[in-house]
Design a protein around this motif. Structure first.
Motif, PDB file in Angstrom:
ATOM      1  N   ALA A 105       0.840  -1.205   0.000  1.00  0.00           N
ATOM      2  CA  ALA A 105       0.000   0.000   0.000  1.00  0.00           C
ATOM      3  C   ALA A 105       0.870   1.249   0.000  1.00  0.00           C
ATOM      4  O   ALA A 105       0.570   2.220  -0.701  1.00  0.00           O
ATOM      5  CB  ALA A 105      -0.928   0.001   1.212  1.00  0.00           C
ATOM      6  N   ALA A 106       1.957   1.233   0.761  1.00  0.00           N
ATOM      7  CA  ALA A 106       2.865   2.375   0.786  1.00  0.00           C
ATOM      8  C   ALA A 106       3.505   2.589  -0.576  1.00  0.00           C
ATOM      9  O   ALA A 106       3.668   3.727  -1.029  1.00  0.00           O
ATOM     10  CB  ALA A 106       3.937   2.179   1.851  1.00  0.00           C
ATOM     11  N   MET A 107       3.849   1.494  -1.247  1.00  0.00           N
ATOM     12  CA  MET A 107       4.438   1.594  -2.578  1.00  0.00           C
ATOM     13  C   MET A 107       3.426   2.163  -3.582  1.00  0.00           C
ATOM     14  O   MET A 107       3.771   3.015  -4.405  1.00  0.00           O
ATOM     15  CB  MET A 107       4.914   0.217  -3.045  1.00  0.00           C
ATOM     16  CG  MET A 107       5.673   0.245  -4.349  1.00  0.00           C
ATOM     17  SD  MET A 107       6.303  -1.357  -4.821  1.00  0.00           S
ATOM     18  CE  MET A 107       4.799  -2.203  -5.249  1.00  0.00           C
ATOM     19  N   CYS A 108       2.189   1.721  -3.505  1.00  0.00           N
ATOM     20  CA  CYS A 108       1.140   2.261  -4.388  1.00  0.00           C
ATOM     21  C   CYS A 108       0.894   3.734  -4.083  1.00  0.00           C
ATOM     22  O   CYS A 108       0.709   4.543  -5.005  1.00  0.00           O
ATOM     23  CB  CYS A 108      -0.150   1.460  -4.227  1.00  0.00           C
ATOM     24  SG  CYS A 108      -0.035  -0.217  -4.854  1.00  0.00           S
ATOM     25  N   GLY A 109       0.890   4.095  -2.815  1.00  0.00           N
ATOM     26  CA  GLY A 109       0.725   5.494  -2.442  1.00  0.00           C
ATOM     27  C   GLY A 109       1.878   6.347  -2.936  1.00  0.00           C
ATOM     28  O   GLY A 109       1.686   7.475  -3.395  1.00  0.00           O
ATOM     29  N   ALA A 110       3.092   5.801  -2.858  1.00  0.00           N
ATOM     30  CA  ALA A 110       4.262   6.530  -3.361  1.00  0.00           C
ATOM     31  C   ALA A 110       4.147   6.756  -4.861  1.00  0.00           C
ATOM     32  O   ALA A 110       4.438   7.849  -5.363  1.00  0.00           O
ATOM     33  CB  ALA A 110       5.536   5.756  -3.038  1.00  0.00           C
ATOM     34  N   LEU A 111       3.715   5.751  -5.573  1.00  0.00           N
ATOM     35  CA  LEU A 111       3.534   5.884  -7.028  1.00  0.00           C
ATOM     36  C   LEU A 111       2.468   6.928  -7.348  1.00  0.00           C
ATOM     37  O   LEU A 111       2.677   7.798  -8.197  1.00  0.00           O
ATOM     38  CB  LEU A 111       3.166   4.524  -7.634  1.00  0.00           C
ATOM     39  CG  LEU A 111       2.984   4.493  -9.145  1.00  0.00           C
ATOM     40  CD1 LEU A 111       4.312   4.787  -9.828  1.00  0.00           C
ATOM     41  CD2 LEU A 111       2.449   3.151  -9.573  1.00  0.00           C
ATOM     42  N   LEU A 112       1.333   6.845  -6.656  1.00  0.00           N
ATOM     43  CA  LEU A 112       0.268   7.831  -6.871  1.00  0.00           C
ATOM     44  C   LEU A 112       0.727   9.246  -6.515  1.00  0.00           C
ATOM     45  O   LEU A 112       0.427  10.209  -7.219  1.00  0.00           O
ATOM     46  CB  LEU A 112      -0.966   7.462  -6.050  1.00  0.00           C
ATOM     47  CG  LEU A 112      -1.804   6.300  -6.562  1.00  0.00           C
ATOM     48  CD1 LEU A 112      -2.897   5.959  -5.562  1.00  0.00           C
ATOM     49  CD2 LEU A 112      -2.396   6.635  -7.913  1.00  0.00           C
ATOM     50  N   GLY A 113       1.449   9.382  -5.416  1.00  0.00           N
ATOM     51  CA  GLY A 113       1.934  10.692  -4.990  1.00  0.00           C
ATOM     52  C   GLY A 113       2.952  11.279  -5.944  1.00  0.00           C
ATOM     53  O   GLY A 113       2.932  12.477  -6.237  1.00  0.00           O
ATOM     54  N   GLY A 114       3.844  10.448  -6.454  1.00  0.00           N
ATOM     55  CA  GLY A 114       4.840  10.926  -7.419  1.00  0.00           C
ATOM     56  C   GLY A 114       4.197  11.383  -8.713  1.00  0.00           C
ATOM     57  O   GLY A 114       4.518  12.451  -9.251  1.00  0.00           O
ATOM     58  N   VAL A 115       3.283  10.582  -9.229  1.00  0.00           N
ATOM     59  CA  VAL A 115       2.573  10.952 -10.461  1.00  0.00           C
ATOM     60  C   VAL A 115       1.700  12.183 -10.223  1.00  0.00           C
ATOM     61  O   VAL A 115       1.646  13.096 -11.055  1.00  0.00           O
ATOM     62  CB  VAL A 115       1.739   9.765 -10.985  1.00  0.00           C
ATOM     63  CG1 VAL A 115       0.818  10.189 -12.114  1.00  0.00           C
ATOM     64  CG2 VAL A 115       2.664   8.646 -11.437  1.00  0.00           C
ATOM     65  N   GLY A 116       1.044  12.234  -9.062  1.00  0.00           N
ATOM     66  CA  GLY A 116       0.218  13.398  -8.737  1.00  0.00           C
ATOM     67  C   GLY A 116       1.043  14.668  -8.613  1.00  0.00           C
ATOM     68  O   GLY A 116       0.642  15.735  -9.077  1.00  0.00           O
ATOM     69  N   GLY A 117       2.216  14.569  -7.998  1.00  0.00           N
ATOM     70  CA  GLY A 117       3.104  15.731  -7.897  1.00  0.00           C
ATOM     71  C   GLY A 117       3.600  16.184  -9.252  1.00  0.00           C
ATOM     72  O   GLY A 117       3.715  17.383  -9.518  1.00  0.00           O
ATOM     73  N   PHE A 118       3.903  15.221 -10.129  1.00  0.00           N
ATOM     74  CA  PHE A 118       4.310  15.568 -11.490  1.00  0.00           C
ATOM     75  C   PHE A 118       3.179  16.287 -12.231  1.00  0.00           C
ATOM     76  O   PHE A 118       3.405  17.292 -12.899  1.00  0.00           O
ATOM     77  CB  PHE A 118       4.723  14.300 -12.248  1.00  0.00           C
ATOM     78  CG  PHE A 118       4.956  14.532 -13.708  1.00  0.00           C
ATOM     79  CD1 PHE A 118       6.091  15.168 -14.149  1.00  0.00           C
ATOM     80  CD2 PHE A 118       4.014  14.117 -14.645  1.00  0.00           C
ATOM     81  CE1 PHE A 118       6.307  15.395 -15.497  1.00  0.00           C
ATOM     82  CE2 PHE A 118       4.210  14.330 -15.987  1.00  0.00           C
ATOM     83  CZ  PHE A 118       5.366  14.975 -16.426  1.00  0.00           C
ATOM     84  N   LEU A 119       1.966  15.769 -12.123  1.00  0.00           N
ATOM     85  CA  LEU A 119       0.822  16.403 -12.788  1.00  0.00           C
ATOM     86  C   LEU A 119       0.533  17.786 -12.204  1.00  0.00           C
ATOM     87  O   LEU A 119       0.147  18.705 -12.935  1.00  0.00           O
ATOM     88  CB  LEU A 119      -0.407  15.499 -12.692  1.00  0.00           C
ATOM     89  CG  LEU A 119      -0.314  14.185 -13.477  1.00  0.00           C
ATOM     90  CD1 LEU A 119      -1.535  13.320 -13.196  1.00  0.00           C
ATOM     91  CD2 LEU A 119      -0.139  14.445 -14.954  1.00  0.00           C
ATOM     92  N   LEU A 120       0.734  17.939 -10.913  1.00  0.00           N
ATOM     93  CA  LEU A 120       0.572  19.245 -10.273  1.00  0.00           C
ATOM     94  C   LEU A 120       1.590  20.246 -10.823  1.00  0.00           C
ATOM     95  O   LEU A 120       1.245  21.384 -11.165  1.00  0.00           O
ATOM     96  CB  LEU A 120       0.723  19.104  -8.759  1.00  0.00           C
ATOM     97  CG  LEU A 120       0.482  20.345  -7.925  1.00  0.00           C
ATOM     98  CD1 LEU A 120      -1.007  20.673  -7.920  1.00  0.00           C
ATOM     99  CD2 LEU A 120       0.977  20.115  -6.510  1.00  0.00           C
TER     100      LEU A 120
END
Length: 158
Positions: A105-120
């Motif tokens: 779950a932490a790995m999935c959250g890290a992936l989502l957060g990284g992609v979300g930060g890039f899109l931001l």
């Protein structure tokens, strides 16, 4: 102010299109023969950039101009591009770890957060690029290419 020389491609209506070559910073290093960065630079595409810069002074194609951009705008854009995905990665990984309690779950959250930060960062960059302080300016202008003429010694003897 960070400065770089560029070549004028065209000028019309107070806007100059200039061509900037990308230079590898490792070409002058003493240890360039065994440097991994130099090998990676050779593998990548040799790119050049053409940008539009306002210029009240008429310019001709081939003329050299010195461009400048403030350090604060360069640092701000670098922070936006590099830190927003990193912060998103850490925040979402921590949040998913606390909520779900597993490493997956932490790995999935890290992936989502990284992609979300890039899109931001991608969403904010066009608005920030419109700021006048983030635009390059022409600091100095070189002579037009047809104004300077060189002669060789063989031309002088004729």
């Amino acid at each position: 102010m960070i400065k770089e020389w560029a070549t004028v491609v065209s000028w019309e209506n107070g806007v100059a299109k200039v061509h900037c070559d990308v230079k590898a910073s490792c070409s002058s290093c003493a240890s360039r023969a065994g440097c991994g960065s130099r090998v990676l630079n050779k593998l990548g595409p040799q790119t050049s950039h053409t940008i539009s810069v306002p210029s009240a002074e008429p310019l001709v194609a081939g003329q050299k101009v010195e461009l400048g951009i403030s350090e604060s705008s360069l640092l701000g854009s670098a922070m936006l591009v590099y830190l927003s995905p990193l912060v998103g990665l850490f925040i979402m990984a921590s949040l998913f770890q606390v909520l779900f309690g597993t490493d997956i779950a932490a790995m999935c959250g890290a992936l989502l957060g990284g992609v979300g930060g890039f899109l931001l960062a991608r969403g904010f960059s066009p608005a920030l690029a419109k700021r006048e302080t983030w635009q390059p300016v022409i600091i100095s202008v070189g002579l037009p290419p047809d104004l300077l003429r060189t002669t060789t010694s063989s031309e002088l003897s004729q």
